[in-house]
Design a protein around this motif. Structure first.
Motif, mmCIF file in Angstrom:
data_model
loop_
_atom_site.group_PDB
_atom_site.id
_atom_site.type_symbol
_atom_site.label_atom_id
_atom_site.label_comp_id
_atom_site.label_asym_id
_atom_site.label_seq_id
_atom_site.Cartn_x
_atom_site.Cartn_y
_atom_site.Cartn_z
ATOM 1 N N THR A 1 0.822 -1.208 0.000
ATOM 2 C CA THR A 1 0.000 0.000 0.000
ATOM 3 C C THR A 1 0.858 1.260 0.000
ATOM 4 O O THR A 1 0.355 2.339 -0.288
ATOM 5 N N GLU A 2 2.140 1.143 0.300
ATOM 6 C CA GLU A 2 3.028 2.310 0.319
ATOM 7 C C GLU A 2 3.697 2.568 -1.028
ATOM 8 O O GLU A 2 4.440 3.533 -1.168
ATOM 9 N N LEU A 3 3.441 1.726 -2.014
ATOM 10 C CA LEU A 3 4.017 1.919 -3.345
ATOM 11 C C LEU A 3 3.306 3.050 -4.073
ATOM 12 O O LEU A 3 2.211 3.461 -3.684
ATOM 13 N N THR A 4 3.899 3.526 -5.165
ATOM 14 C CA THR A 4 3.246 4.557 -5.970
ATOM 15 C C THR A 4 2.018 3.960 -6.650
ATOM 16 O O THR A 4 1.897 2.740 -6.788
ATOM 17 N N GLU A 5 1.125 4.830 -7.108
ATOM 18 C CA GLU A 5 -0.081 4.353 -7.793
ATOM 19 C C GLU A 5 0.283 3.562 -9.048
ATOM 20 O O GLU A 5 -0.373 2.574 -9.367
ATOM 21 N N ASN A 6 1.319 3.987 -9.764
ATOM 22 C CA ASN A 6 1.731 3.260 -10.965
ATOM 23 C C ASN A 6 2.235 1.867 -10.618
ATOM 24 O O ASN A 6 1.919 0.893 -11.310
ATOM 25 N N MET A 7 3.023 1.750 -9.568
ATOM 26 C CA MET A 7 3.524 0.438 -9.137
ATOM 27 C C MET A 7 2.371 -0.461 -8.721
ATOM 28 O O MET A 7 2.320 -1.633 -9.096
ATOM 29 N N LYS A 8 1.446 0.090 -7.940
ATOM 30 C CA LYS A 8 0.289 -0.695 -7.507
ATOM 31 C C LYS A 8 -0.538 -1.135 -8.711
ATOM 32 O O LYS A 8 -1.005 -2.272 -8.764
ATOM 33 N N GLY A 9 -0.705 -0.241 -9.682
ATOM 34 C CA GLY A 9 -1.476 -0.577 -10.870
ATOM 35 C C GLY A 9 -0.868 -1.739 -11.637
ATOM 36 O O GLY A 9 -1.581 -2.657 -12.057
ATOM 37 N N ILE A 10 0.437 -1.725 -11.830
ATOM 38 C CA ILE A 10 1.110 -2.824 -12.540
ATOM 39 C C ILE A 10 0.905 -4.132 -11.789
ATOM 40 O O ILE A 10 0.576 -5.158 -12.387
ATOM 41 N N LEU A 11 1.071 -4.118 -10.478
ATOM 42 C CA LEU A 11 0.886 -5.339 -9.693
ATOM 43 C C LEU A 11 -0.558 -5.835 -9.769
ATOM 44 O O LEU A 11 -0.802 -7.041 -9.857
ATOM 45 N N LYS A 12 -1.528 -4.911 -9.763
ATOM 46 C CA LYS A 12 -2.929 -5.321 -9.870
ATOM 47 C C LYS A 12 -3.215 -5.972 -11.223
ATOM 48 O O LYS A 12 -3.905 -6.988 -11.288
ATOM 49 N N VAL A 13 -2.666 -5.385 -12.296
ATOM 50 C CA VAL A 13 -2.852 -5.969 -13.631
ATOM 51 C C VAL A 13 -2.277 -7.379 -13.656
ATOM 52 O O VAL A 13 -2.897 -8.309 -14.175
ATOM 53 N N LEU A 14 -1.101 -7.559 -13.081
ATOM 54 C CA LEU A 14 -0.469 -8.876 -13.076
ATOM 55 C C LEU A 14 -1.244 -9.861 -12.207
ATOM 56 O O LEU A 14 -1.361 -11.043 -12.556
ATOM 57 N N ALA A 15 -1.804 -9.400 -11.095
ATOM 58 C CA ALA A 15 -2.631 -10.277 -10.258
ATOM 59 C C ALA A 15 -3.910 -10.652 -11.003
ATOM 60 O O ALA A 15 -4.353 -11.805 -10.957
ATOM 61 N N ASP A 16 -4.491 -9.697 -11.727
ATOM 62 C CA ASP A 16 -5.700 -9.973 -12.511
ATOM 63 C C ASP A 16 -5.440 -11.049 -13.565
ATOM 64 O O ASP A 16 -6.350 -11.782 -13.947
ATOM 65 N N ALA A 17 -4.192 -11.141 -14.036
ATOM 66 C CA ALA A 17 -3.834 -12.113 -15.080
ATOM 67 C C ALA A 17 -3.677 -13.525 -14.528
ATOM 68 O O ALA A 17 -3.436 -14.461 -15.289
ATOM 69 N N ASP A 18 -3.809 -13.696 -13.220
ATOM 70 C CA ASP A 18 -3.761 -15.028 -12.584
ATOM 71 C C ASP A 18 -2.514 -15.832 -12.942
ATOM 72 O O ASP A 18 -2.594 -17.023 -13.226
ATOM 73 N N GLY A 19 -1.370 -15.174 -12.949
ATOM 74 C CA GLY A 19 -0.127 -15.901 -13.199
ATOM 75 C C GLY A 19 0.270 -15.997 -14.656
ATOM 76 O O GLY A 19 1.331 -16.521 -14.982
ATOM 77 N N GLU A 20 -0.568 -15.492 -15.553
ATOM 78 C CA GLU A 20 -0.226 -15.478 -16.981
ATOM 79 C C GLU A 20 0.861 -14.428 -17.212
ATOM 80 O O GLU A 20 0.843 -13.355 -16.611
ATOM 81 N N ALA A 21 1.832 -14.743 -18.070
ATOM 82 C CA ALA A 21 2.864 -13.778 -18.434
ATOM 83 C C ALA A 21 2.294 -12.826 -19.477
ATOM 84 O O ALA A 21 1.654 -13.244 -20.442
ATOM 85 N N LEU A 22 2.493 -11.528 -19.265
ATOM 86 C CA LEU A 22 1.999 -10.507 -20.182
ATOM 87 C C LEU A 22 3.160 -9.687 -20.722
ATOM 88 O O LEU A 22 4.059 -9.316 -19.963
ATOM 89 N N ARG A 23 3.115 -9.368 -22.012
ATOM 90 C CA ARG A 23 4.101 -8.448 -22.568
ATOM 91 C C ARG A 23 3.833 -7.060 -22.014
ATOM 92 O O ARG A 23 2.707 -6.735 -21.630
ATOM 93 N N GLY A 24 4.860 -6.248 -21.996
ATOM 94 C CA GLY A 24 4.726 -4.889 -21.482
ATOM 95 C C GLY A 24 3.625 -4.094 -22.158
ATOM 96 O O GLY A 24 2.891 -3.345 -21.506
ATOM 97 N N VAL A 25 3.474 -4.255 -23.487
ATOM 98 C CA VAL A 25 2.414 -3.528 -24.203
ATOM 99 C C VAL A 25 1.038 -3.927 -23.688
ATOM 100 O O VAL A 25 0.138 -3.096 -23.586
ATOM 101 N N GLU A 26 0.858 -5.196 -23.341
ATOM 102 C CA GLU A 26 -0.417 -5.665 -22.805
ATOM 103 C C GLU A 26 -0.627 -5.141 -21.388
ATOM 104 O O GLU A 26 -1.746 -4.761 -21.017
#
Length: 103
Positions: free
Chosen positions: A11-36
């Motif tokens: 919760t102490e990370l920047t909003e951008n850092m939190k957003g990236i982690l949320k996107v990756l958690a939403d992907a349920d362990g799937e690897a995503l390219r940076g553009v995605e």
């Protein structure tokens, strides 16, 4: 909230850092390219990041929890033209932690 697994208070990370982690958690362990990752950040969380800005967010000199994410160059045979792509994958052990702290 501090996790006993990693000792990270996400919760102490920047909003951008939190957003990236949320996107990756939403992907349920799937690897995503940076553009995605950037497309999902924009569409799902309203965060606009250029490729350069995203690189700055995940740089080794920031507090971004790189230990939680596999970041790898995409296999050369999968690369379009001269553009090099990186895949991002939240390690399975951290998916629930990210969801609990950031959702």
């Amino acid at each position: 909230m501090v996790s006993s697994n990693s000792g990270s208070d996400l919760t102490e990370l920047t909003e951008n850092m939190k957003g990236i982690l949320k996107v990756l958690a939403d992907a349920d362990g799937e690897a995503l390219r940076g553009v995605e990752v950037r497309r999902r950040l924009r569409e799902d969380y309203g965060i606009e990041l250029s490729k350069r800005a995203m690189n700055g967010v995940i740089a080794r000199t920031t507090r971004y929890p790189r230990h939680m994410v596999n970041i790898e160059w995409v296999d050369e045979s999968d690369i379009d033209g001269n553009t090099r792509h990186v895949s991002h994958q939240l390690k399975p052990d951290y998916i629930d932690e990210v969801r609990e702290q950031l959702q």
